[in-house]
Design a protein around this motif. Structure first.
Motif, PDB file in Angstrom:
ATOM      1  N   LEU A  66       4.298  -2.490  -7.209  1.00 48.65           N
ATOM      2  CA  LEU A  66       4.892  -2.524  -5.877  1.00 48.65           C
ATOM      3  C   LEU A  66       4.207  -3.529  -4.957  1.00 48.65           C
ATOM      4  O   LEU A  66       4.848  -4.082  -4.059  1.00 48.65           O
ATOM      5  N   SER A  67       2.928  -3.801  -5.177  1.00 49.65           N
ATOM      6  CA  SER A  67       2.264  -4.792  -4.337  1.00 49.65           C
ATOM      7  C   SER A  67       2.751  -6.207  -4.640  1.00 49.65           C
ATOM      8  O   SER A  67       2.684  -7.084  -3.786  1.00 49.65           O
TER       9      SER A  67
ATOM     10  N   MET B 240       0.833  -1.187   0.000  1.00 47.90           N
ATOM     11  CA  MET B 240       0.000   0.000   0.000  1.00 47.90           C
ATOM     12  C   MET B 240       0.877   1.250   0.000  1.00 47.90           C
ATOM     13  O   MET B 240       1.917   1.299   0.617  1.00 47.90           O
ATOM     14  N   TYR B 241       0.457   2.266  -0.711  1.00 50.27           N
ATOM     15  CA  TYR B 241       1.193   3.521  -0.777  1.00 50.27           C
ATOM     16  C   TYR B 241       0.551   4.526   0.166  1.00 50.27           C
ATOM     17  O   TYR B 241      -0.590   4.397   0.567  1.00 50.27           O
ATOM     18  N   LYS B 242       1.323   5.524   0.522  1.00 48.22           N
ATOM     19  CA  LYS B 242       0.813   6.633   1.309  1.00 48.22           C
ATOM     20  C   LYS B 242       1.191   7.902   0.573  1.00 48.22           C
ATOM     21  O   LYS B 242       2.316   8.036   0.115  1.00 48.22           O
TER      22      LYS B 242
ATOM     23  N   VAL C 180       3.684  10.571  -8.794  1.00 50.17           N
ATOM     24  CA  VAL C 180       2.693   9.684  -9.405  1.00 50.17           C
ATOM     25  C   VAL C 180       1.725  10.505 -10.254  1.00 50.17           C
ATOM     26  O   VAL C 180       1.536  11.698 -10.026  1.00 50.17           O
TER      27      VAL C 180
ATOM     28  N   GLU D  18      -2.233  10.576 -11.907  1.00 47.62           N
ATOM     29  CA  GLU D  18      -3.584  10.027 -11.923  1.00 47.62           C
ATOM     30  C   GLU D  18      -4.171  10.059 -13.324  1.00 47.62           C
ATOM     31  O   GLU D  18      -5.182   9.426 -13.593  1.00 47.62           O
TER      32      GLU D  18
ATOM     33  N   GLU E  54       0.979   1.022  -8.018  1.00 46.98           N
ATOM     34  CA  GLU E  54       0.449   0.225  -6.905  1.00 46.98           C
ATOM     35  C   GLU E  54       0.542  -1.265  -7.208  1.00 46.98           C
ATOM     36  O   GLU E  54       0.958  -2.046  -6.374  1.00 46.98           O
ATOM     37  N   GLN E  55       0.145  -1.634  -8.411  1.00 42.20           N
ATOM     38  CA  GLN E  55       0.153  -3.038  -8.795  1.00 42.20           C
ATOM     39  C   GLN E  55       1.574  -3.599  -8.787  1.00 42.20           C
ATOM     40  O   GLN E  55       1.838  -4.664  -8.229  1.00 42.20           O
TER      41      GLN E  55
ATOM     42  N   ILE F 194      -0.897   5.905 -11.196  1.00 47.19           N
ATOM     43  CA  ILE F 194      -0.771   5.472  -9.810  1.00 47.19           C
ATOM     44  C   ILE F 194      -1.223   4.016  -9.636  1.00 47.19           C
ATOM     45  O   ILE F 194      -0.616   3.259  -8.882  1.00 47.19           O
ATOM     46  N   THR F 195      -2.265   3.610 -10.356  1.00 47.75           N
ATOM     47  CA  THR F 195      -2.731   2.223 -10.247  1.00 47.75           C
ATOM     48  C   THR F 195      -1.682   1.238 -10.758  1.00 47.75           C
ATOM     49  O   THR F 195      -1.533   0.145 -10.210  1.00 47.75           O
TER      50      THR F 195
END
Length: 186
Positions: A184-185, A1-3, A165, A167, A181-182, A177-178
């Motif tokens: 890095l997850s 998860m990112y912050k 990032v 959007e 997220e993918q 950003i999605t």
């Protein structure tokens, strides 16, 4: 998860992200984060700056550990590096897309044909151990996803990734950003 974080508050708000080994900073620009990095105990020799604009590299090399390279997810790919009029702050290997309309005063003033390199290969070429750094800061104008895709040997040793990032497509075909997220997850 990112912050969502804004430098320089990142280290105050998230002390678990404070690097112990060093910082890999891709998109050095003018090395403006140097004071912040020094303030958390990271000495200059433990910061590796990477910058695609040779003029900025020449300007800041005297006081910094800086390498001239165009970071991407492929080695030796020929790309156009678009240099912008705002002191290179929006320079990218990607073409401006919605950026042209959202920031109409920013435009490309020079295009240089350059070769890309992945972070994995750059580390190999410079004999840098993959675990040398435990924090990475990416600010390469829409190409951050490409940089991460080319850092598969380095990422397992990184405790925190701080990056710009998008959007929406400020730059053509930029990682969103999605996408980040993918990756890095995984």
């Amino acid at each position: 998860m990112y912050k969502l974080m804004l430098i320089p508050t990142i280290f105050n708000d998230y002390p678990e992200c404070i690097p112990k080994k060093g910082i890999l900073h891709v998109g050095a620009h003018s090395c403006e984060e140097k004071e912040l990095y020094n303030s958390i105990g990271i000495v200059d020799k433990n910061i590796l700056w990477i910058e695609a604009d040779i003029n900025l590299v020449k300007k800041y090399i005297t006081n910094n550990n800086i390498i001239h390279a165009v970071i991407s997810n492929k080695d030796n790919e020929s790309v156009n590096f678009n240099i912008t009029n705002n002191e290179g702050q929006s320079s990218s290997i990607l073409n401006l897309k919605t950026h042209k309309y959202e920031h109409p005063n920013v435009y490309v003033v020079e295009v240089r044909n350059m070769k890309t390199i992945t972070l994995n290969t750059l580390f190999q070429n410079y004999n840098i151990a993959y675990d040398t750094y435990d924090f990475i800061n990416l600010d390469i104008q829409g190409a951050e996803l490409f940089a991460l895709q080319g850092a598969t040997q380095i990422l397992p040793h990184i405790k925190a990734v701080y990056c710009e990032v998008n959007e929406k497509e400020l730059y053509e075909n930029c990682g969103l950003i999605t996408d980040l997220e993918q990756l890095l997850s995984e």
